[in-house]
Design an enzyme around this catalytic site. Structure first.
Site, PDB file in Angstrom:
ATOM      1  N   GLY A  46      -2.032  -4.255   0.911  1.00 23.69           N
ATOM      2  CA  GLY A  46      -2.170  -5.476   1.690  1.00 23.69           C
ATOM      3  C   GLY A  46      -1.217  -6.582   1.308  1.00 23.69           C
ATOM      4  O   GLY A  46      -1.213  -7.647   1.931  1.00 23.69           O
ATOM      5  N   SER A  75       0.810  -1.222   0.000  1.00 18.07           N
ATOM      6  CA  SER A  75       0.000   0.000   0.000  1.00 18.07           C
ATOM      7  C   SER A  75       0.841   1.269   0.000  1.00 18.07           C
ATOM      8  O   SER A  75       0.387   2.306  -0.475  1.00 18.07           O
ATOM      9  CB  SER A  75      -0.934   0.009   1.221  1.00 18.07           C
ATOM     10  N   ASN A  87       3.574  -5.478   5.739  1.00 13.72           N
ATOM     11  CA  ASN A  87       2.395  -6.241   6.157  1.00 13.72           C
ATOM     12  C   ASN A  87       2.782  -7.533   6.877  1.00 13.72           C
ATOM     13  O   ASN A  87       2.040  -8.007   7.740  1.00 13.72           O
ATOM     14  CB  ASN A  87       1.505  -6.544   4.950  1.00 13.72           C
ATOM     15  N   ASP A 129      -4.912   6.587  10.273  1.00 11.67           N
ATOM     16  CA  ASP A 129      -4.623   5.240  10.766  1.00 11.67           C
ATOM     17  C   ASP A 129      -3.221   5.126  11.346  1.00 11.67           C
ATOM     18  O   ASP A 129      -2.871   4.116  11.959  1.00 11.67           O
ATOM     19  CB  ASP A 129      -4.830   4.202   9.669  1.00 11.67           C
ATOM     20  N   HIS A 170      -0.359   4.807   7.082  1.00 16.32           N
ATOM     21  CA  HIS A 170      -0.175   5.216   5.697  1.00 16.32           C
ATOM     22  C   HIS A 170       0.103   6.715   5.583  1.00 16.32           C
ATOM     23  O   HIS A 170      -0.550   7.516   6.249  1.00 16.32           O
ATOM     24  CB  HIS A 170      -1.412   4.858   4.869  1.00 16.32           C
TER      25      HIS A 170
END
Length: 219
Positions: A74, A40, A103, A184, A187
């Protein structure tokens, strides 16, 4: 009077030669392909795709390099391994940029599994005669010092083992700046993307063909 056909033939040959040289020059630039295999952070999650650092890189390079962004939000290193063979076959890249592992870390997957997967990808890129650039990431300290240190060391150790350049931390100068991170906390925002590009650029630029480096420097 008979000289005119000779002159015309000379001019036609000169024109054809000039066109051939122009075509060759254009083709040489287009023949350089950069494949970005990431997650991402390279897929511009949560922002406009054209604002992402890979899109900014494409704008900087212009027609010099064909940039293929095969990043998926992801994505894990296991996913990267499963996709890379076909990507190499399809695009035949000159440079492969690997930006994966974040991830794996966030999911607490075993570091040795991540190491094996990244090593497999580096070997596949080198076997395909591509230059490989490894882009590292770090995970938050709440995962424990032992895990975070082992995670970070993987990138450094692989870069040394396979003699590939390394960007130690893609989010250097970004991750600890609240105004450069999305809500979040994972990111980066659109405003952070130019900094991410600058983190990658020195190592990436060194892998570009010399002619491309010279043209970029003269712009």
């Amino acid at each position: 009077m008979h000289a005119f056909p000779v002159v015309r033939r000379f001019l036609n040959r000169s024109l054809m030669l000039a066109l051939l040289l122009l075509w060759t020059s254009m083709a040489s630039a287009a023949n350089t392909t950069l494949l970005v295999v990431g997650d991402s952070l390279s897929a511009a999650y949560g922002i406009e795709r054209q604002a992402g650092w890979v899109s900014l890189l494409r704008q900087r390079l212009g027609d010099e390099v064909n940039v293929v962004n095969a990043s998926i939000s992801g994505e894990t290193t296991s996913g990267g391994v499963s996709r890379l063979h076909e990507l190499l076959r399809q695009h035949d890249p000159d440079i492969v940029l690997i930006e994966l592992g974040g991830n794996d870390g966030l999911r607490g997957l075993p570091p040795q599994q991540m190491r094996h997967n990244l090593a497999t990808m580096i070997e596949a890129g080198q076997k395909a005669d591509a230059k490989v650039l490894l882009v590292g990431i770090e995970i938050p300290p709440n995962y424990g010092q032992a895990y975070t240190q082992a995670f970070k060391a993987i990138y450094r150790d692989l870069a040394e083992q396979y003699k590939v350049p390394l960007v130690p931390f893609l989010l250097d100068g970004v991750a600890l700046e609240e105004d450069l991170m999305q809500d979040d906390g994972i990111h980066p925002t659109a405003e952070a993307q130019p900094r991410m590009l600058e983190n990658v650029w020195p190592q990436l630029e060194a892998l570009l063909p010399k002619q491309t480096q010279e043209r970029m420097a003269s712009q």
